[in-house]
Write a protein that holds these residues in place. Sequence first.
Motif, PDB file in Angstrom:
ATOM      1  N   THR A 174       7.214 -14.334   2.415  1.00  0.00           N
ATOM      2  CA  THR A 174       6.839 -13.045   1.836  1.00  0.00           C
ATOM      3  C   THR A 174       8.049 -12.120   1.919  1.00  0.00           C
ATOM      4  OG1 THR A 174       5.969 -12.328   3.983  1.00  0.00           O
ATOM      5  CG2 THR A 174       4.366 -13.147   2.386  1.00  0.00           C
ATOM      6  N   MET A 175       8.066 -11.136   1.023  1.00  0.00           N
ATOM      7  CA  MET A 175       9.136 -10.129   1.011  1.00  0.00           C
ATOM      8  C   MET A 175       8.493  -8.756   1.108  1.00  0.00           C
ATOM      9  SD  MET A 175      11.725 -11.339  -2.006  1.00  0.00           S
ATOM     10  CE  MET A 175      12.741  -9.888  -1.797  1.00  0.00           C
ATOM     11  N   HIS A 176       8.980  -7.968   2.054  1.00  0.00           N
ATOM     12  CA  HIS A 176       8.518  -6.575   2.119  1.00  0.00           C
ATOM     13  C   HIS A 176       9.517  -5.762   2.906  1.00  0.00           C
ATOM     14  CE1 HIS A 176       6.768  -7.350   6.177  1.00  0.00           C
ATOM     15  NE2 HIS A 176       6.529  -8.520   5.664  1.00  0.00           N
ATOM     16  N   ASP A 177       9.160  -4.523   3.201  1.00  0.00           N
ATOM     17  CA  ASP A 177      10.110  -3.610   3.828  1.00  0.00           C
ATOM     18  C   ASP A 177      10.683  -4.202   5.102  1.00  0.00           C
ATOM     19  OD1 ASP A 177       9.564  -1.860   1.823  1.00  0.00           O
ATOM     20  OD2 ASP A 177       8.103  -0.698   2.967  1.00  0.00           O
ATOM     21  N   ALA A 178      12.003  -4.065   5.238  1.00  0.00           N
ATOM     22  CA  ALA A 178      12.665  -4.564   6.436  1.00  0.00           C
ATOM     23  C   ALA A 178      12.219  -3.743   7.638  1.00  0.00           C
ATOM     24  CB  ALA A 178      14.177  -4.487   6.266  1.00  0.00           C
ATOM     25  N   GLU A 179      11.963  -4.435   8.717  1.00  0.00           N
ATOM     26  CA  GLU A 179      11.536  -3.758   9.930  1.00  0.00           C
ATOM     27  C   GLU A 179      12.759  -3.390  10.749  1.00  0.00           C
ATOM     28  OE1 GLU A 179       8.962  -6.555  11.728  1.00  0.00           O
ATOM     29  OE2 GLU A 179       7.301  -6.158  10.357  1.00  0.00           O
ATOM     30  N   ALA A 180      12.676  -2.292  11.472  1.00  0.00           N
ATOM     31  CA  ALA A 180      13.790  -1.877  12.339  1.00  0.00           C
ATOM     32  C   ALA A 180      13.928  -2.901  13.456  1.00  0.00           C
ATOM     33  CB  ALA A 180      13.508  -0.495  12.906  1.00  0.00           C
TER      34      ALA A 180
END
Length: 199
Positions: A192-198
């Motif tokens: 899956t692709m989504h917002d990069a986590e810190a």
Amino acid sequence: MSDAIWSQLRRSDYALIRRPVLWFGTALLMAGVLLLVGQGYVWLSQSELDAQQQRLRAQVASTEAAKLAWDAVQRHQSLASQLQRRGVLGAENRLAWVEQLAALARVHPEWQLSYSLNPRRLKEGATPEQGLALYASELHLQWQAGSEWDFSTLHAQLRQLPGQAVARECLWQRVPAQALPLRLDCRYDVLTMHDAEAP
């Protein structure tokens, strides 16, 4: 000979031709001024024309660049829409996977399907870009199949689920004494692709 002609002219003759000579000189002067003004106007017009053409070329280049950028946005938007429809773009939907695998185990008890879905992780080798990151959750399936048809059926079901299941390895073992002669041990990455986590 010309000196003789000039010497024969009298003062009264000069007075007669003075006015036409003055008019002629003034006309020549005016013509020269008009010529210079006209030449200056042509030069200024040419400079303005060159500047206009340069601005026009810049506008054309800018328009072409904007069109290329818009085409790229359209292509990426189309791809993003496809990925979103398939559940690849956005948050991981683990529940859909677990429900589908549980349903398959109920419908095909003879497969003796067991599964585990590990926590998602940043996909190895993938670097977050433009705020998006590629994540993978390892799916481990162990089951028995009667034929390759069963294998194809299970894979068709996996393709319907959100995300993208990519096979890492699939080990086949023939077990001739059993009703279902194939034992499979398969590992997949559910991408899956989504917002990069810190970090």
